[in-house]
Design an enzyme around this catalytic site. Structure first.
Site, PDB file in Angstrom:
ATOM      1  N   HIS A  56       0.865  -1.185   0.000  1.00  0.00           N
ATOM      2  CA  HIS A  56       0.000   0.000   0.000  1.00  0.00           C
ATOM      3  C   HIS A  56       0.899   1.231   0.000  1.00  0.00           C
ATOM      4  O   HIS A  56       2.035   1.191   0.501  1.00  0.00           O
ATOM      5  CB  HIS A  56      -0.866   0.019   1.255  1.00  0.00           C
ATOM      6  CG  HIS A  56      -1.919  -1.032   1.290  1.00  0.00           C
ATOM      7  ND1 HIS A  56      -3.047  -0.908   2.071  1.00  0.00           N
ATOM      8  CD2 HIS A  56      -2.033  -2.222   0.663  1.00  0.00           C
ATOM      9  CE1 HIS A  56      -3.808  -1.974   1.927  1.00  0.00           C
ATOM     10  NE2 HIS A  56      -3.209  -2.795   1.066  1.00  0.00           N
ATOM     11  N   GLU A  58       0.936   3.810   1.863  1.00  0.00           N
ATOM     12  CA  GLU A  58       1.389   4.205   3.196  1.00  0.00           C
ATOM     13  C   GLU A  58       2.572   3.358   3.674  1.00  0.00           C
ATOM     14  O   GLU A  58       3.517   3.889   4.264  1.00  0.00           O
ATOM     15  CB  GLU A  58       0.248   4.058   4.221  1.00  0.00           C
ATOM     16  CG  GLU A  58      -0.977   4.885   3.913  1.00  0.00           C
ATOM     17  CD  GLU A  58      -2.060   4.123   3.150  1.00  0.00           C
ATOM     18  OE1 GLU A  58      -3.244   4.372   3.422  1.00  0.00           O
ATOM     19  OE2 GLU A  58      -1.724   3.293   2.277  1.00  0.00           O
ATOM     20  N   CYS A  86      -6.334   1.629   5.852  1.00  0.00           N
ATOM     21  CA  CYS A  86      -6.892   0.364   6.312  1.00  0.00           C
ATOM     22  C   CYS A  86      -6.283   0.016   7.675  1.00  0.00           C
ATOM     23  O   CYS A  86      -5.374   0.702   8.144  1.00  0.00           O
ATOM     24  CB  CYS A  86      -6.582  -0.725   5.291  1.00  0.00           C
ATOM     25  SG  CYS A  86      -4.835  -1.199   5.245  1.00  0.00           S
ATOM     26  N   CYS A  89      -2.375  -0.346   7.533  1.00  0.00           N
ATOM     27  CA  CYS A  89      -1.670   0.925   7.379  1.00  0.00           C
ATOM     28  C   CYS A  89      -1.829   1.808   8.611  1.00  0.00           C
ATOM     29  O   CYS A  89      -0.864   2.456   9.040  1.00  0.00           O
ATOM     30  CB  CYS A  89      -2.161   1.642   6.126  1.00  0.00           C
ATOM     31  SG  CYS A  89      -1.716   0.768   4.610  1.00  0.00           S
TER      32      CYS A  89
END
Length: 166
Positions: A56, A58, A86, A89
């Site tokens: 991801h 992040e 999410c 993260c």
């Protein structure tokens, strides 16, 4: 905490990162990490290309910044991301000791910064993150919606039987 003009500038940079993702088949989520009004790291999702479920934006940002700063403690930084993080993260943001998070669109299906869960504000953790949600939410949401509209259109066209004349 209310967003300011500096926040808008850096969120636009996160949106620029998000716009780089669809041409390579990635979901348009972008992020930048800032310290002292300077971008330390910028990225977008790379899950499809890397076939890595943790790729991801992040997580990539946190890894890049920790490597560049030579510390896992990313104190006095602000993370700008186009979609509410999410649980994975949000947990990484807390663990990295990021001071502040600013995100665009809310994620009612997987958001962990106020939508479904609120990991950054959990009082039992030893670090809490200041969170501002909804900055540039329309632009962030439209990027995602357009990506999935296009993806569904392409996928449905690929699976339709072709009309051929015998």
């Amino acid at each position: 905490m209310q967003p300011n003009s500096t926040d808008s500038h850096f969120m636009e940079l996160a949106l620029q990162q998000a716009r780089l993702a669809p041409p390579i088949g990635e979901v348009p989520i972008g992020a930048v990490l800032v310290s002292d009004n300077r971008v330390i790291a910028a990225a977008h999702n790379y899950r499809e290309i890397s076939q890595d479920p943790t790729a991801h934006a992040e997580i990539i940002i946190i890894r890049k910044a920790a490597e560049q700063l030579k510390t896992w403690r990313l104190t006095n930084t602000t993370l700008y991301v186009t979609l509410e993080p999410c649980p994975m993260c949000a947990g990484a943001i807390v663990q990295a000791r990021i001071t502040r998070l600013v995100f665009g669109a809310w994620d009612p299906k997987a958001g962990a910064c106020g939508s479904i869960l609120d990991i950054p504000s959990e009082p039992r953790f030893n670090h809490r993150v200041q969170v501002t949600g909804g900055l540039c939410k329309e632009e962030s949401r439209e990027l995602l919606q357009e990506f999935f509209r296009t993806k569904r259109g392409t996928a449905s066209n690929q699976h339709r039987p072709s009309k051929s004349v015998p």
